[in-house]
Design a protein around this motif. Sequence first.
Motif, PDB file in Angstrom:
ATOM      1  N   UNK A   1      21.849  44.449  35.955  1.00  0.00           N
ATOM      2  CA  UNK A   1      21.512  44.118  34.567  1.00  0.00           C
ATOM      3  C   UNK A   1      22.478  43.083  33.992  1.00  0.00           C
ATOM      4  N   UNK A   2      23.755  43.261  34.256  1.00  0.00           N
ATOM      5  CA  UNK A   2      24.760  42.320  33.760  1.00  0.00           C
ATOM      6  C   UNK A   2      24.511  40.923  34.351  1.00  0.00           C
TER       7      UNK A   2
ATOM      8  N   UNK B   1      23.034  37.590  32.154  1.00  0.00           N
ATOM      9  CA  UNK B   1      24.112  36.621  31.900  1.00  0.00           C
ATOM     10  C   UNK B   1      24.090  35.410  32.823  1.00  0.00           C
ATOM     11  N   UNK B   2      23.106  35.345  33.707  1.00  0.00           N
ATOM     12  CA  UNK B   2      23.040  34.252  34.665  1.00  0.00           C
ATOM     13  C   UNK B   2      21.870  33.325  34.358  1.00  0.00           C
ATOM     14  N   UNK B   3      22.109  32.060  34.474  1.00  0.00           N
ATOM     15  CA  UNK B   3      21.054  31.068  34.303  1.00  0.00           C
ATOM     16  C   UNK B   3      20.105  31.071  35.499  1.00  0.00           C
ATOM     17  N   UNK B   4      20.513  31.686  36.595  1.00  0.00           N
ATOM     18  CA  UNK B   4      19.712  31.691  37.821  1.00  0.00           C
ATOM     19  C   UNK B   4      18.486  32.594  37.748  1.00  0.00           C
TER      20      UNK B   4
END
Length: 75
Positions: free
Chosen positions: A27-28, A32-35
């Motif tokens: 989930x984190x 939080x990732x642009x990927x």
Amino acid sequence: MDRTKSGIWATPPEISRFSGIDLESVLRIIYNSYEFMQCAYRSEDGLPLFTTRKVYKERTPSWNKLLRALKHTNV
């Protein structure tokens, strides 16, 4: 993502199960990732669906990408 029903989209618990990474970390990472990108629809269980930009680019039909682009364009 190959092991999901669609082969493109997966819920966070599916991503956790397939990757062997605990759900909290998944989930984190996805939030939080642009990927990762989120599907506008939800799973049958009501969970959000995610995929990586790479998988989306490789496996989504061109007409579907066009519809998504049109949907998100402010005309």
